[in-house]
Design a protein around this motif. Structure first.
Motif, PDB file in Angstrom:
ATOM      1  N   GLN A  76      -9.355  -1.468  17.570  1.00  0.00           N
ATOM      2  CA  GLN A  76      -7.932  -1.563  17.817  1.00  0.00           C
ATOM      3  C   GLN A  76      -7.379  -2.835  17.186  1.00  0.00           C
ATOM      4  N   ALA A  77      -6.133  -2.764  16.772  1.00  0.00           N
ATOM      5  CA  ALA A  77      -5.444  -3.959  16.283  1.00  0.00           C
ATOM      6  C   ALA A  77      -3.968  -3.817  16.617  1.00  0.00           C
ATOM      7  N   ARG A  78      -3.357  -4.912  16.960  1.00  0.00           N
ATOM      8  CA  ARG A  78      -1.920  -4.882  17.252  1.00  0.00           C
ATOM      9  C   ARG A  78      -1.214  -5.702  16.185  1.00  0.00           C
ATOM     10  N   MET A  79      -0.604  -4.981  15.270  1.00  0.00           N
ATOM     11  CA  MET A  79       0.090  -5.604  14.147  1.00  0.00           C
ATOM     12  C   MET A  79       1.179  -4.661  13.680  1.00  0.00           C
ATOM     13  N   GLN A 107      -8.380   0.612   8.069  1.00  0.00           N
ATOM     14  CA  GLN A 107      -8.720  -0.444   7.108  1.00  0.00           C
ATOM     15  C   GLN A 107      -8.000  -1.740   7.452  1.00  0.00           C
ATOM     16  N   ALA A 108      -6.727  -1.626   7.827  1.00  0.00           N
ATOM     17  CA  ALA A 108      -5.966  -2.817   8.194  1.00  0.00           C
ATOM     18  C   ALA A 108      -6.556  -3.496   9.416  1.00  0.00           C
ATOM     19  N   ALA A 109      -7.008  -2.700  10.386  1.00  0.00           N
ATOM     20  CA  ALA A 109      -7.597  -3.271  11.597  1.00  0.00           C
ATOM     21  C   ALA A 109      -8.866  -4.042  11.283  1.00  0.00           C
ATOM     22  N   ILE A 110      -9.678  -3.510  10.384  1.00  0.00           N
ATOM     23  CA  ILE A 110     -10.888  -4.226   9.982  1.00  0.00           C
ATOM     24  C   ILE A 110     -10.526  -5.601   9.428  1.00  0.00           C
ATOM     25  N   LEU A 111      -9.587  -5.623   8.485  1.00  0.00           N
ATOM     26  CA  LEU A 111      -9.227  -6.894   7.849  1.00  0.00           C
ATOM     27  C   LEU A 111      -8.579  -7.849   8.839  1.00  0.00           C
ATOM     28  N   HIS A 112      -7.808  -7.317   9.767  1.00  0.00           N
ATOM     29  CA  HIS A 112      -7.195  -8.154  10.797  1.00  0.00           C
ATOM     30  C   HIS A 112      -8.263  -8.896  11.595  1.00  0.00           C
ATOM     31  N   HIS A 113      -9.300  -8.191  11.994  1.00  0.00           N
ATOM     32  CA  HIS A 113     -10.323  -8.805  12.846  1.00  0.00           C
ATOM     33  C   HIS A 113     -11.221  -9.760  12.071  1.00  0.00           C
ATOM     34  N   VAL A 114     -11.698  -9.331  10.910  1.00  0.00           N
ATOM     35  CA  VAL A 114     -12.670 -10.178  10.207  1.00  0.00           C
ATOM     36  C   VAL A 114     -12.020 -11.404   9.590  1.00  0.00           C
ATOM     37  N   SER A 115     -10.689 -11.404   9.424  1.00  0.00           N
ATOM     38  CA  SER A 115      -9.992 -12.566   8.848  1.00  0.00           C
ATOM     39  C   SER A 115      -9.341 -13.430   9.918  1.00  0.00           C
ATOM     40  N   ASP A 116      -9.570 -13.128  11.186  1.00  0.00           N
ATOM     41  CA  ASP A 116      -8.919 -13.860  12.281  1.00  0.00           C
ATOM     42  C   ASP A 116      -7.398 -13.812  12.154  1.00  0.00           C
ATOM     43  N   GLY A 117      -6.891 -12.626  11.821  1.00  0.00           N
ATOM     44  CA  GLY A 117      -5.451 -12.418  11.798  1.00  0.00           C
ATOM     45  C   GLY A 117      -4.742 -12.851  10.537  1.00  0.00           C
ATOM     46  N   ARG A 118      -5.488 -13.088   9.457  1.00  0.00           N
ATOM     47  CA  ARG A 118      -4.847 -13.542   8.212  1.00  0.00           C
ATOM     48  C   ARG A 118      -4.387 -12.405   7.305  1.00  0.00           C
ATOM     49  N   PHE A 119      -4.517 -11.174   7.743  1.00  0.00           N
ATOM     50  CA  PHE A 119      -4.114 -10.036   6.913  1.00  0.00           C
ATOM     51  C   PHE A 119      -2.774  -9.476   7.386  1.00  0.00           C
ATOM     52  N   ARG A 120      -1.909  -9.131   6.412  1.00  0.00           N
ATOM     53  CA  ARG A 120      -0.651  -8.451   6.708  1.00  0.00           C
ATOM     54  C   ARG A 120      -0.562  -7.189   5.855  1.00  0.00           C
ATOM     55  N   LEU A 121      -0.119  -6.126   6.468  1.00  0.00           N
ATOM     56  CA  LEU A 121      -0.006  -4.848   5.777  1.00  0.00           C
ATOM     57  C   LEU A 121       1.442  -4.588   5.405  1.00  0.00           C
ATOM     58  N   GLY A 122       1.668  -4.410   4.124  1.00  0.00           N
ATOM     59  CA  GLY A 122       2.957  -3.943   3.640  1.00  0.00           C
ATOM     60  C   GLY A 122       2.808  -2.539   3.100  1.00  0.00           C
ATOM     61  N   SER A 162       0.859  -1.180   0.000  1.00  0.00           N
ATOM     62  CA  SER A 162       0.000   0.000   0.000  1.00  0.00           C
ATOM     63  C   SER A 162       0.898   1.233   0.000  1.00  0.00           C
ATOM     64  N   VAL A 163       0.616   2.180  -0.895  1.00  0.00           N
ATOM     65  CA  VAL A 163       1.490   3.341  -1.074  1.00  0.00           C
ATOM     66  C   VAL A 163       1.172   4.364   0.008  1.00  0.00           C
ATOM     67  N   LEU A 164       2.029   4.458   1.013  1.00  0.00           N
ATOM     68  CA  LEU A 164       1.748   5.296   2.172  1.00  0.00           C
ATOM     69  C   LEU A 164       1.798   6.778   1.833  1.00  0.00           C
ATOM     70  N   SER A 165       2.616   7.174   0.871  1.00  0.00           N
ATOM     71  CA  SER A 165       2.725   8.587   0.515  1.00  0.00           C
ATOM     72  C   SER A 165       1.468   9.126  -0.152  1.00  0.00           C
ATOM     73  N   ALA A 166       0.568   8.247  -0.568  1.00  0.00           N
ATOM     74  CA  ALA A 166      -0.629   8.676  -1.289  1.00  0.00           C
ATOM     75  C   ALA A 166      -1.887   8.616  -0.444  1.00  0.00           C
ATOM     76  N   GLN A 167      -1.761   8.292   0.854  1.00  0.00           N
ATOM     77  CA  GLN A 167      -2.957   8.182   1.678  1.00  0.00           C
ATOM     78  C   GLN A 167      -2.646   8.527   3.128  1.00  0.00           C
ATOM     79  N   HIS A 168      -3.704   8.705   3.912  1.00  0.00           N
ATOM     80  CA  HIS A 168      -3.538   9.078   5.312  1.00  0.00           C
ATOM     81  C   HIS A 168      -3.210   7.829   6.128  1.00  0.00           C
ATOM     82  N   PRO A 169      -2.167   7.867   6.937  1.00  0.00           N
ATOM     83  CA  PRO A 169      -1.767   6.664   7.675  1.00  0.00           C
ATOM     84  C   PRO A 169      -2.824   6.166   8.655  1.00  0.00           C
ATOM     85  N   ILE A 170      -3.602   7.065   9.243  1.00  0.00           N
ATOM     86  CA  ILE A 170      -4.619   6.614  10.194  1.00  0.00           C
ATOM     87  C   ILE A 170      -5.763   5.922   9.464  1.00  0.00           C
ATOM     88  N   ALA A 171      -6.157   6.452   8.321  1.00  0.00           N
ATOM     89  CA  ALA A 171      -7.197   5.790   7.528  1.00  0.00           C
ATOM     90  C   ALA A 171      -6.742   4.402   7.090  1.00  0.00           C
TER      91      ALA A 171
END
Length: 335
Positions: A161-164, A89-104, A76-85
């Motif tokens: 909240q998500a811890r990743m 999004q990453a926290a949502i995917l972390h929870h609904v996938s039972d931890g199967r999401f990784r953010l690069g 995900s291109v961090l320079s083109a978007q707000h880090p908190i937003a």
């Protein structure tokens, strides 16, 4: 040892973007069946090199279609978007996938999205550390506030909240140092070989704090298997230039600097030479050699080099059946 697939959502001529995106999800489903550990989706804007402008969105679709494989963004291109937003999004995917999401995440380049999305070249040039620190704070559960050059806002709670921890794409010594000082693993691109990767891993270790645990870096590579190495190389020499020529031309700088240039046939030969492109035996040898030379324990294979849906699915299946088991048997302690 972890081995995944890397999907650029490559816009080969003659393939409609919608078909490419559907094929990307289909490839991730095939990778799960084939026994790959994870699948990583690239993000690009306004170009045919990669036709996925939101890796997080496509990852969400893929997570909904699978049950075991980890799905990540590369990146995900961090320079083109707000880090908190992005953290939300990453926290949502972390929870609904039972931890199967990784953010690069990555800094990106001085390309058109900086102008279109209004983030600007100044943030690209100077703002990546600030954005990365806010992202990490948000992914550590928050609360988070900002009073910097590019971000200023009152304290907010992260819900959910998500811890990743993110993986950081590294192409320069400065980014290697940044990742090491924050204890974040690197993502190393497919344009470099074993020697340069080993040097970057050594530099990371030198920059990291003495008490820091070993980092689980990720290395991308072109992966293509055929009956013979000669056949695999021939097929890549035929297919890759059709994509790379118009695709790389899509990188348009916004600030007058010259666009990137590559000798396409030379670049294709380099990719075939330094990565697992060949017979199954050759692919196994290349992967095990890379592991031995670099210390990387996590490789992701760009599997869509043939530019055809059916051949991509065949490539994934053959890599899973003929290459992955042999690589895993070669690990110390394997039985």
């Amino acid at each position: 040892m972890r081995i995944g697939v890397f999907l650029v959502a490559a816009g080969f001529p003659g393939r409609a973007p919608g078909d490419v995106l559907r094929g990307t999800v289909e490839a991730i489903e095939a990778a799960e069946r084939a026994g790959f550990d994870d699948a990583w989706i690239a993000e690009h804007h306004f170009m045919s090199y990669g036709v996925c402008p939101s890796a997080v969105t496509l990852a969400a679709v893929a997570l909904g279609r699978t049950s075991q494989i980890t799905v990540g963004t590369a990146v995900s291109v961090l320079s083109a978007q707000h880090p908190i937003a992005l953290a939300e999004q990453a926290a949502i995917l972390h929870h609904v996938s039972d931890g199967r999401f990784r953010l690069g995440v990555g800094r990106g380049g001085p390309w058109l999205e900086l102008e279109v999305f209004g983030t600007g070249t100044a943030r690209f040039e100077r703002g990546f550390p600030e954005a990365l620190d806010l992202l990490c704070a948000a992914l550590n559960g928050g609360p988070v506030a900002a009073d910097g050059e590019f971000f200023r806002f009152r304290e907010v709670s992260m819900v959910p909240q998500a811890r990743m921890s993110p993986v950081v794409a590294c192409t320069s010594d400065g980014t290697v140092r940044l990742a090491a000082q924050r204890g974040l693993p690197m993502l190393l691109g497919l344009h470099i070989g074993d020697e340069e990767r080993a040097e970057m891993v050594a530099a990371y270790d030198a920059y990291a704090a003495d008490e820091a645990p070993p980092a689980a870096h990720v290395g991308a590579a072109l992966g293509y298997v055929a009956d013979t190495t000669e056949q695999a190389v021939r097929e890549m020499r035929e297919s890759l230039p059709r994509w790379l020529g118009p695709g790389l031309a899509g990188y348009v700088p916004v600030d007058g600097r010259p666009p990137p240039r590559r000798d396409i046939p030379e670049y294709v030969d380099l990719l075939c030479r330094i990565h697992p492109v060949g017979s199954a035996e050759h692919c196994v040898e290349k992967i095990t050699t890379t592991v031995a030379r670099t210390g990387l324990r996590h490789l992701i294979l760009m599997v869509e080099g043939a530019g055809d849906r059916v051949r991509t699915l065949e490539n994934i299946a053959r890599l899973g059946a003929e290459v992955l088991p042999a690589v895993r048997r070669s690990e110390p302690g394997a039985v």
